[in-house]
Design an enzyme around this catalytic site. Structure first.
Site, short mmCIF file in Angstrom:
data_model
loop_
_atom_site.label_atom_id
_atom_site.label_comp_id
_atom_site.label_asym_id
_atom_site.label_seq_id
_atom_site.Cartn_x
_atom_site.Cartn_y
_atom_site.Cartn_z
N GLY A 29 0.65 -0.87 -0.03
CA GLY A 29 0.33 -0.30 0.59
C GLY A 29 1.07 0.93 0.26
O GLY A 29 2.09 0.94 0.26
N SER A 82 0.50 -1.30 6.81
CA SER A 82 -1.45 -0.43 6.80
C SER A 82 -2.84 -1.28 7.48
O SER A 82 -2.52 -2.49 7.10
CB SER A 82 -1.01 0.63 5.99
OG SER A 82 -1.75 1.65 7.03
N ALA A 83 -3.31 -0.47 6.88
CA ALA A 83 -4.98 -1.53 7.34
C ALA A 83 -5.62 -0.14 6.49
O ALA A 83 -5.27 1.21 6.55
CB ALA A 83 -5.19 -1.63 8.74
N GLY A 95 -7.06 -4.90 2.51
CA GLY A 95 -7.62 -6.23 1.65
C GLY A 95 -7.89 -4.83 0.69
O GLY A 95 -7.37 -5.19 -0.60
N GLU A 103 -0.68 -10.81 2.85
CA GLU A 103 -0.88 -10.22 4.12
C GLU A 103 -1.16 -10.99 5.82
O GLU A 103 -0.30 -10.48 6.79
CB GLU A 103 -1.35 -8.48 3.97
CG GLU A 103 -1.37 -7.65 2.88
CD GLU A 103 -1.80 -6.93 2.65
OE1 GLU A 103 -2.01 -5.21 2.36
OE2 GLU A 103 -3.01 -6.27 3.17
C1 5RP Z 1 -3.23 -3.51 1.02
C2 5RP Z 1 -3.74 -3.21 2.50
C3 5RP Z 1 -3.20 -2.10 2.85
O1 5RP Z 1 -2.35 -1.88 4.07
C4 5RP Z 1 -4.30 -0.83 3.12
O2 5RP Z 1 -5.25 -0.72 1.78
C5 5RP Z 1 -3.72 0.46 3.50
O3 5RP Z 1 -3.65 1.60 2.08
P1 5RP Z 1 -2.47 2.63 2.35
O4 5RP Z 1 -1.38 2.21 3.21
O5 5RP Z 1 -2.48 2.54 0.84
O6 5RP Z 1 -4.02 3.77 2.23
O7 5RP Z 1 -4.33 -3.62 2.99
O8 5RP Z 1 -3.96 -4.84 0.78
#
Ligand code: 5RP
Length: 220
Positions: A29, A82-83, A95, A103
């Site tokens: 991400g 991250s999430a 996701g 992950e």
């Molecule tokens: C990818 C994820 C990422 O952790 C989530 O989408 C957060 O992304 P970003 O740092 O771009 O906000 O789960 O599958």
């Protein structure tokens, strides 16, 4: 402060939590992309990385960080990711980048999981962010019918084949008041590879980037 700057700030802060001479698991991400740029600066201090996606692997390699397979290690000391959403009970949706299965494997395999987010990811109840589910292509219409029984609106994510050659379904408008039950129910549908609710493997440490500072929450 822009979300981009909040993400950079938390990606920098997590460097303090990385011990020397270890392999680290690296998520996927935009927040993690900032982290990889910082990892470049300490690449001689770490042994290397286990990657959660093709995109992350490319980025790690481009930055001169050695990438190894999870199977080549006896243990993975640390995973950083991250999430998309996190509630007060540290349950998450992940996701958005379609990398949820790898992950979840890395988060589960790691001794310690540090989640790095900006404050916009904190929610009271999970579900505003569409819940991703990785499914075997041959089962996707059946799985969609089963998911509709749970509620919300189910859509197949267009133009996405995951790194594991599968499809992603997203459930929107689902108010997830009991993440453990929903995670178990969806996991039990044949054809589902994994669901983007992380209620069993929660982070051990959460770093939250706010306009003022980076808050640290130690859970375990
Ligand atoms: C990818 C994820 C990422 O952790 C989530 O989408 C957060 O992304 P970003 O740092 O771009 O906000 O789960 O599958």
């Amino acid at each position: 402060m822009k979300s981009k700057n909040l993400k950079k700030k938390v990606a920098f802060e997590v460097l303090k939590f990385i011990p020397n001479e270890i392999f680290i698991g690296v998520g996927t991400g935009s927040t993690v992309t900032y982290l990889i740029n910082y990892l470049k600066k300490i690449k001689n201090k770490i042994k290397g990385a286990v990657s959660s996606s093709y995109k992350t692997t490319m980025s790690l390699k481009k930055n001169g960080i050695k990438v190894v397979q999870l199977n080549s290690l006896d243990r993975l000391p640390l995973y950083i990711d991250s999430a998309d959403e996190i509630n007060n009970n540290m349950e998450m949706i992940k996701g958005g980048g379609a990398a949820l299965t790898r992950e979840k494997i890395l988060a589960s395999a790691a001794d310690k999981f540090i989640c790095i987010i900006d404050e916009t990811k904190q929610v009271k109840t999970l579900g505003k962010f569409p819940l991703p589910i990785e499914v075997l292509p041959m089962s996707y219409r059946y799985v969609m019918r089963e998911l509709k029984k749970i509620g919300g609106e189910v859509k197949k994510r267009s133009n996405i084949i995951t790194d594991n050659n599968n499809y992603i379904l997203d459930i929107s408008k689902l108010c997830i008041v009991n993440p453990v039950d929903i995670e178990n129910t969806i996991n039990n549908i044949p054809g589902v590879i994994s669901v983007g609710i992380f209620s069993r493997r929660k982070p051990d440490i959460l770093l939250v980037s706010t306009k003022k500072n980076v808050k640290k929450v130690f859970i375990n």
